[in-house]
Design an enzyme around this catalytic site. Structure first.
Site, PDB file in Angstrom:
ATOM      1  N   HIS A 174      -0.525   7.135   8.411  1.00 45.35           N
ATOM      2  CA  HIS A 174      -1.523   6.817   7.391  1.00 45.35           C
ATOM      3  C   HIS A 174      -1.533   7.871   6.298  1.00 45.35           C
ATOM      4  CE1 HIS A 174      -4.577   3.586   8.572  1.00 45.35           C
ATOM      5  NE2 HIS A 174      -3.533   3.407   9.358  1.00 45.35           N
ATOM      6  N   GLU A 210      -1.437  -1.534   4.557  1.00 41.37           N
ATOM      7  CA  GLU A 210      -2.806  -1.774   4.099  1.00 41.37           C
ATOM      8  C   GLU A 210      -2.992  -1.146   2.725  1.00 41.37           C
ATOM      9  OE1 GLU A 210      -2.460   0.438   6.809  1.00 41.37           O
ATOM     10  OE2 GLU A 210      -2.499  -1.012   8.455  1.00 41.37           O
ATOM     11  N   ALA A 240       2.409 -15.707  10.865  1.00 43.35           N
ATOM     12  CA  ALA A 240       3.548 -15.557   9.959  1.00 43.35           C
ATOM     13  C   ALA A 240       4.263 -14.236  10.190  1.00 43.35           C
ATOM     14  CB  ALA A 240       3.082 -15.664   8.509  1.00 43.35           C
TER      15      ALA A 240
END
Length: 323
Positions: A39, A107, A176
């Site tokens: 992150h 993200e 997906a």
């Protein structure tokens, strides 16, 4: 029964020195592999860390002998896939080939920092597919020239390479993505005991490939205190829908997680020292079909967690595996 039981290092909650010490404790307790999160930002300020994962992996490789995997790296926006390919190759050399590159579409929290737009989920999957292609070309050790839809590589060659190409495991938090993981991944990464997602992965090229799953617990002698700690640091995990992918700042997660109550966290996570509860949570992931299961301890009492798991939980899990 899962073939491998690992520990999940949280780069959002602990600094690099703490993570290295946790890796040592994990190895001593009997854990068999490591995950580490990647992150730029923590999810909220209560977590409070965000070290550069590649520096930490270098230290881990010298501190322990366990296999290490990222869970997961986004090789598409914040860092160009050619640089991720070089970093992963070096990590594989340092670990004597025991490094796995877990990748995902990322993200906004981490990827918006250079000022570019945040693409739609479809575009992010397309970017990930091309990024994996670029990395695999570079791991051949030849000069690479690539002119793709999203990436350009100009006469680049990686010289420091492991004996074998780095395995790429692809995360899939929706149908997906799970299908894409089966098509382009050497393995699958998930965080829910969801048999439908695992099925989508296997039905789209993933049959026979390694599947890795991970989850969080908050061990502690006082269950109420453990719930409080988990709520303060990781209430964000209970946010619904696509919020985790689209909110760009820790402050936004702090605002959104005000909707998450301690009771919601207590229901979602195993908190406290109930041995059977910890065993049941592991069984959910193992029974769902994960080959490898990784467990993360929330909060500061890492030593207590590793003592508990090393003495009480891991021996039972390994005993069941050998039956």
């Amino acid at each position: 029964m899962a073939k491998k039981i690992g520990y999940f290092l949280s780069s959002e909650e602990f600094g690099p020195r703490e993570l290295v010490e946790q890796a040592r404790m994990a190895q001593d307790a009997g854990f068999e592999a490591l995950w580490i999160s990647d992150h730029f930002h923590p999810w909220n300020d209560a977590q409070g860390q965000s070290g550069f994962v590649w520096g930490t992996i270098g230290a881990l490789a010298q501190a322990v002998d366990l296999p290490i995997g990222t869970a997961v790296t986004c090789p598409t926006i914040r860092i160009h896939p050619a640089i991720v390919a070089q970093a992963a190759a070096t990590a594989a050399v340092l670990t004597d080939g025991k490094f796995t590159l877990g990748v995902g579409t990322g993200e906004a929290l981490n990827e918006h920092i250079l000022g570019g737009p945040w693409p739609t989920s479809k575009v992010r999957r397309e970017m990930l597919e091309e990024a994996v292609q670029v990395m695999r070309e570079l791991w051949k050790g030849e000069n690479v020239n690539h002119r793709g839809t999203y990436y350009t590589v100009d006469n680049a060659r990686i010289y420091t390479l492991p004996d074998k190409p780095v395995p790429v495991y692809v995360s899939g938090f929706g149908p997906a993505s799970a299908r894409l993981a089966g098509q382009i991944g050497d393995g699958y990464v998930g965080t829910q005991p969801d048999t439908e997602l695992l099925g989508a992965f296997r039905e789209n090229g993933g049959q026979g490939k390694v599947t890795q799953g991970g989850y969080k617990v908050c061990w502690g002698r006082d269950r109420d205190e453990a719930v409080k700690t988990a709520h303060e640091r990781w209430a964000n995990e209970q946010l619904p829908g696509e919020l985790a992918q689209v909110l760009p700042q820790p402050a936004h997660f702090e605002q959104a997680q005000q909707l998450v109550t301690p009771d919601m966290v207590a229901e979602a996570l195993v908190c406290g020292d109930d041995e059977e509860a910890h065993l049941r949570r592991f069984a959910e992931y193992s029974d769902a079909g994960y080959d490898e299961v990784y467990i993360n301890q929330i909060g500061p009492d890492q030593r207590g967690f590793f003592d508990f798991y090393g003495q009480r939980i891991l021996p039972q899990l390994k005993g069941m595996r050998s039956q």
